[in-house]
Design a protein around this motif. Structure first.
Motif, mmCIF file in Angstrom:
data_model
loop_
_atom_site.group_PDB
_atom_site.id
_atom_site.type_symbol
_atom_site.label_atom_id
_atom_site.label_comp_id
_atom_site.label_asym_id
_atom_site.label_seq_id
_atom_site.Cartn_x
_atom_site.Cartn_y
_atom_site.Cartn_z
ATOM 1 N N ASN A 128 -1.193 1.191 11.055
ATOM 2 C CA ASN A 128 -1.932 1.237 9.782
ATOM 3 C C ASN A 128 -1.138 1.952 8.699
ATOM 4 O O ASN A 128 -1.123 1.540 7.542
ATOM 5 N N ASN A 129 -0.461 3.043 9.061
ATOM 6 C CA ASN A 129 0.340 3.783 8.080
ATOM 7 C C ASN A 129 1.540 2.971 7.614
ATOM 8 O O ASN A 129 1.905 3.019 6.436
ATOM 9 N N ALA A 132 0.241 0.445 5.171
ATOM 10 C CA ALA A 132 -0.086 1.105 3.903
ATOM 11 C C ALA A 132 1.176 1.360 3.081
ATOM 12 O O ALA A 132 1.197 1.094 1.878
ATOM 13 N N PRO A 139 -3.869 4.359 3.223
ATOM 14 C CA PRO A 139 -4.157 4.077 4.633
ATOM 15 C C PRO A 139 -5.651 3.814 4.882
ATOM 16 O O PRO A 139 -6.007 3.023 5.745
#
Length: 155
Positions: A128-129, A132, A139
């Motif tokens: 997810n990071n 992002a 995020p």
């Protein structure tokens, strides 16, 4: 060749937006400074150094795609385009290339943002990071997308 007035306005608005974001000032405060109603107690050289210190180089979307070896066919499917690797490579740093113009934090790009998040997660195994950072969004936005789609992260 004369510069296009529209391009000049666009460049000026980008610079103004960057200044507002970096300094945290409002348009009204900038107007007060220009009118002399609000006087800064900091030297211009100190303000410039602070802005440069807190800024970062923005990598174009195409350059990021190339660096992560993302298949151009995947992008064509999402954006409804017909680019090849050569076209992407030759325009990777062009600010006017259509794929470099997208800002995935904007509401009107929600469809592309969602599809890219799902692609990067499932096919390219981005966290997810990483997603992002790649799309330059928060995020929490990525997490919200996966919550909405009831995506199972164990896949």
């Amino acid at each position: 060749m004369q510069p296009n007035p529209t391009d000049q306005i666009y460049d000026s608005s980008l610079l103004l937006g960057a200044l507002l974001r970096i300094t945290g000032m409002t348009i009204t405060e900038i107007q007060w400074i220009l009118q002399g109603s609000l006087i800064l107690d900091t030297l211009p050289s100190t303000v410039r150094a602070t802005i440069l210190e807190k800024s970062e180089y923005r990598t174009s979307f195409c350059r990021k795609v190339l660096s992560k070896n993302i298949d151009v066919k995947d992008l064509n499917k999402i954006f409804g385009t017909n680019y090849d690797l050569q076209m992407l490579s030759s325009n990777s740093d062009s600010p006017n290339f259509p794929l470099n113009l997208y800002n995935f934090s904007l509401k009107d790009n929600q469809k592309y943002r969602k599809e890219l998040c799902l692609l990067l997660k499932t096919k390219y195994n981005f966290s997810n990071n990483e997603i992002a950072r790649f799309l330059e969004i928060a995020p929490s936005t990525v997490s919200k997308i996966f919550d909405e789609t009831k995506f199972d992260e164990t896949k």
